[in-house]
Design a protein around this motif. Structure first.
Motif, PDB file in Angstrom:
ATOM      1  N   LYS A   1       0.839  -1.214  -0.050  1.00 11.44           N
ATOM      2  CA  LYS A   1      -0.200  -0.063   0.150  1.00 11.44           C
ATOM      3  C   LYS A   1       0.598   1.111   0.046  1.00 11.44           C
TER       4      LYS A   1
ATOM      5  N   SER B   1      -5.503  -0.886  -8.414  1.00  7.52           N
ATOM      6  CA  SER B   1      -5.250  -0.441  -7.183  1.00  7.52           C
ATOM      7  C   SER B   1      -4.786   1.015  -7.633  1.00  7.52           C
TER       8      SER B   1
ATOM      9  N   LYS C   1      -5.726   4.701  -6.800  1.00  7.04           N
ATOM     10  CA  LYS C   1      -4.764   5.692  -6.644  1.00  7.04           C
ATOM     11  C   LYS C   1      -4.485   7.206  -7.155  1.00  7.04           C
TER      12      LYS C   1
ATOM     13  N   LYS D   1     -14.254   1.928 -12.272  1.00 10.16           N
ATOM     14  CA  LYS D   1     -12.919   1.043 -13.079  1.00 10.16           C
ATOM     15  C   LYS D   1     -13.623   0.230 -14.013  1.00 10.16           C
TER      16      LYS D   1
ATOM     17  N   GLU E   1       2.719   1.343  -3.429  1.00  8.96           N
ATOM     18  CA  GLU E   1       1.149   2.061  -4.369  1.00  8.96           C
ATOM     19  C   GLU E   1       1.243   3.664  -4.299  1.00  8.96           C
TER      20      GLU E   1
ATOM     21  N   SER F   1      -1.164  -1.752 -11.692  1.00 11.65           N
ATOM     22  CA  SER F   1      -2.337  -2.742 -11.200  1.00 11.65           C
ATOM     23  C   SER F   1      -4.208  -1.484 -11.011  1.00 11.65           C
TER      24      SER F   1
END
Length: 901
Positions: free
Chosen positions: A776, A810, A814, A878, A779, A808
């Motif tokens: 996390k 994710s 972000k 998404k 990222e 990714s």
């Protein structure tokens, strides 16, 4: 020595199994082809270096030291192996002033006292006689034993450690006295240890009176196979300049390397691109080059040598198994021939006969089929499969709820009453306790002769049962153990006297009203009055005995560790494992599990005598702390006492029973606790509140469980170490997280010590949290960088539509979120093309634009353009699609946003 490092450094946990060792001997497979100890380039050039070899080791952990190690080595070589003393030379550490180390004169004096001539005791510097595994860690001076292959009264001292093929080191005795610290200085170890290593290949060369390792029977079959498979001249053992064209070197390289490849691949190491796999890849390619370029061999030679290597390395195991099966094979052949002679033409071979061959003599089904096929006969496979299915159900746990009991082994009330009223005597099963320890320490079980009293089938008694029928056989006496007291019944077979080639498999044994009923498939007609001889399956019986004695040890250990109020609530003993239920006030801790195992292992190490005796019930009640003494027990009762004779625990004021395991038990037991060898608790869980269940294994299974645990602990340590390193790559950290997840699954299901499982699970849980947090964080860092670049590029515009690199979805989400947080009035849609051809999509709409502008609709329009899918809420969404439509998707994204703003 890596596995013993914690002992040398004093860091081993005092309650671990490793900490209990004082002296160890082992034979281990070694590969020297990488790192500090790398013999790869030497292999083939001489006749005594190898990439793979077997190392014979002696170890002392603070027990004996230089005097004893040298004495034992000298005795073994000169008295046991009878190697001529005048051919042996020993070296010792000559000191190193730069390190402040003086010569090891203590070692030198030991050799002189043992009678080694001073001219054969030679000092050498640090590089030859000071042993270190790596740059740091345990180390110390060593003394090496060298052998002169030439002999003949000459003094070969000048050739020691000079690379001469005639004077070769065979044994290295390392004295662990120091620890090399990171700074390079040497600190004395708190205890002195011994680590010796003798190469099997070099020892065999000496004992077979050869000049070269490659001339022994470890290598000659492989060299012969190489010659048959290539165009080169036969191997002659030539070296250096005499070896024209390096043909003999090539023979040695290929023979050595194919052994290494076979052993490593068998152990699960395959040629690859990193670590040990890369080393093996180099070995394989080196061997292939010598095969092709020097030996002029056709493709495939290396693989064709594998059978020869297998024969050399495991021939003895095959021979032992062959000898063990030959007698059974001969008996099986006679049974098949006799049965075929009695069969009607054009009929199937009886399934019950095949089942007796399979169960009693260990004949595989395919072998039975083959032997019958040679006679033009087929097996009644359907009937055989039915027998196998019934047996599998029985082994899987017997009856399910609501199922009727086996009508052939459990006497109905009327049949039992008839037997008793007819004065049919109860079965004498005392022979089940008749066994002894042989001179070689093996258990010896004697067959038992008996008479068939009655046969039982379909809830009725019979005088006769026909061939092919399953029935219960009631005998006047038996050496079979009937299932009771939590212990599985014996298995085996019976034969009729005078009819040695007809086996009646005994599949289970039960006790009912004093009568022992043997569940048998009648291969031929059985009648009351038949004289039979009973043979117990010795391996299965011994395994049950081991696990039953171990159950008593475990019961005692649990009370010792958890308190005297710990009471047994049930147990089950099979040949495979033991199960034990007991009451407990709470969860059993890791420390308590370790302590329980340690108490058991202490009793095993003491090799206590197992005393067994039948005593009147009234006397048994005198035993202090004896559990479960009530009127339900048959009188007299059988007492099993570990280490204390039964008569001693019967004394009124004796407290002996409180210091050891004393239980009422009708089971079969070992005669000494040492035969248990080891016990490992592989499972512990609460059945209900207040009652726990443990499952344990013994002997070789326990050892295997500990090895599995140690391997997994090493893997967890490796992951922990890598987790502590500074990793900045998200894919690398994700792979590490995935590895932790896979290890977690393996640790949860592996047969390993339960205390170790719990420890590793705690570590893995923390590692998973660390990995998730790190991912996390990485990222977020990557997202912040991307967001900063886009903010600078678009300067608070109401809509940002662009492509960015992201590992990714994710991360992409972000980035979008970061942009919207730093520019609240902006709506953002980002695409990220992936190497796979997929395009990731993430978007977020400013709250000021809702409900006119929906993120879910925006993402759907864009991803549909890319032949993909999307979903989300009015605020965030998404999806993904195909790279072929990405440019059109960017146009659609802009047009959709403009239409809504």
């Amino acid at each position: 020595m890596n596995q013993f490092k914690p002992i040398f450094l004093g860091t081993v946990h005092p309650r671990s199994e490793l900490a209990q060792h004082r002296r160890v001997v082992n034979s281990q497979k070694c590969v020297r082809a990488g790192g500090k100890h790398n013999d790869l380039e030497d292999v083939g050039r001489d006749t005594y270096h190898h990439t793979f070899f077997e190392m014979l080791g002696n170890w002392s952990f603070g027990d004996y030291f230089k005097e004893e190690a040298c004495s034992m080595a000298w005795e073994l070589l000169t008295e046991v192996y009878e190697i001529p003393r005048d051919r042996l030379y020993v070296t010792y550490f000559g000191g190193d002033p730069s390190l402040g180390l003086s010569a090891d004169e203590e070692c030198r004096d030991v050799w002189l006292r043992l009678g080694v001539p001073a001219s054969h005791v030679l000092p050498f510097p640090l590089k030859d006689n000071f042993w270190e595994m790596g740059d740091t860690g345990p180390c110390g001076p060593c003394t090496e034993i060298h052998y002169d292959h030439v002999g003949g009264g000459r003094n070969a001292a000048a050739l020691v450690n000079q690379g001469s093929p005639d004077v070769v080191e065979i044994w290295n005795l390392v004295f662990m006295q120091y620890s090399r610290e990171v700074e390079g200085n040497l600190l004395p170890l708190p205890q002195h240890h011994v680590d010796t290593g003798m190469g099997l290949e070099r020892l065999v060369t000496v004992l077979q009176n050869k000049r070269s390792n490659y001339d022994t029977d470890l290598f000659t079959p492989i060299l012969d196979a190489i010659h048959k498979g290539c165009r080169a001249p036969r191997y002659q053992g030539l070296v250096e300049d005499a070896d024209v064209g390096r043909v003999n070197m090539a023979y040695r390289v290929v023979a050595d390397h194919v052994r290494t490849l076979c052993v490593c691949i068998t152990d699960g190491i395959y040629p690859g691109f990193s670590g040990a796999e890369l080393v093996l890849r180099r070995i394989l390619r080196r061997a292939v080059r010598f095969c092709s370029e020097v030996l002029q061999a056709p493709p495939g030679l290396l693989a064709s040598l594998v059978p020869t290597v297998v024969e050399v390395l495991i021939k003895d195991i095959i021979n032992e198994n062959e000898a063990a099966f030959l007698s059974s094979l001969e008996r099986g052949r006679r049974i098949i021939e006799r049965t075929v002679q009695q069969m009607e033409p054009s009929t199937y071979f009886p399934a019950e006969v095949a089942w007796s061959l399979y169960g009693s003599l260990g004949f595989p089904l395919d072998l039975i089929d083959l032997m019958l096929e040679e006679k033009g006969i087929s097996l009644d496979s359907a009937a055989f499969n039915e027998l196998a299915l019934e047996d599998a159900k029985r082994k899987a746990g017997g009856l399910q709820a609501g199922q009727p009991r086996n009508t052939n082994t459990h006497l109905d009330v009327h049949s039992l009453a008839w037997l008793q009223s007819s004065k049919v005597p109860a079965t004498d099963d005392s022979p089940k306790y008749t066994y002894r320890l042989g001179q070689q320490g093996q258990y010896e079980f004697s067959p038992c002769q008996a008479t068939v009293l009655m046969l039982y089938r379909d809830q009725s008694l019979h005088k006769e049962v026909g061939a092919g029928q399953r029935c219960g056989v009631i005998l006047d006496r038996t050496n079979f153990y009937a299932e009771q007291g939590g212990q599985d019944s014996d298995q085996g077979y019976m034969i009729r006297l005078g009819q040695q080639d007809v086996l009646f498999p005994v599949e289970s044994v039960h006790l009912c009203g004093g009568y022992v009923i043997h569940e048998v498939t009648a291969v031929e007609t059985l009648r009351a009055g038949d004289q039979v001889q009973l043979f117990v399956d010795e391996a299965q019986r011994l395994a049950c005995m081991t696990n039953h004695t171990a159950t008593h040890l475990l019961n005692f250990a649990l009370r010792r560790v958890l308190g005297d109020s710990t009471e047994q609530r049930g147990s089950h003993v099979t040949a495979q494992q033991l199960r034990f239920d007991f009451d407990t006030k709470g969860h059993v801790t890791v420390e308590q599990l370790q302590q329980v195992e340690q108490v058991v292992q202490d009793l095993i190490q003491k090799n206590e005598v197992v005393y067994m005796a039948e005593v009147p019930l009234t006397m048994a009640r005198r035993v202090q702390e004896l559990r479960a003494v009530d009127e339900g027990y048959p009188d007299p009762v059988r007492i099993v006492s570990l280490g204390v004779p039964v008569e001693n625990v019967l004394t009124c004021d004796s407290e002996a029973a409180m210091q050891t395991s004393v239980e009422l038990c009708c089971g079969t037991h070992l005669l000494q606790t040492g035969s248990v060898e080891d016990l490992a608790i592989i499972s512990e869980r609460q059945l209900v509140k207040g009652i726990s269940r443990v499952i344990a294994v013994t002997g070789g299974q326990a050892k295997e469980a500990r090895e599995v645990g140690q391997c997994l602990a090493t893997e967890v340590d490796s992951v922990s170490l890598r987790m502590k390193q500074r990793i900045t790559s998200i894919p690398e950290m994700q792979n590490l997280s995935k590895e932790v997840g896979q290890l977690t699954k393996v640790v949860a299901s592996a047969a390993m010590p339960q205390w170790q499982r719990k420890e590793l699970q705690t570590i893995l849980k923390a590692l998973q949290r660390t990995a998730n947090t790190a991912i996390k964080k990485l990222e977020l860092q990557q997202a912040e960088k991307a967001a900063q670049i886009l903010l600078a590029k678009y300067c608070n515009q109401p809509v940002i539509i662009d492509t960015v690199p992201a590992d990714s979805l994710s991360i992409l989400m972000k980035v979008v979120n970061q942009l919207c947080n730093k520019s609240p009035g902006t709506s953002v849609l980002l695409l990220s093309p992936q190497a796979s051809g997929e395009v990731l999509c993430a978007c977020q709409v400013s709250k000021n634009c809702i409900p006119t502008f929906s993120a879910a609709d925006w993402a759907m329009a864009v991803c549909t353009q890319m032949e993909g899918k999307a979903g989300g809420s009015p605020v965030v969404a998404k999806g993904s699609g195909n790279a072929r439509g990405m440019q059109g998707a960017l146009t659609t994204a802009l047009e959709f946003a403009q239409s809504k703003l």
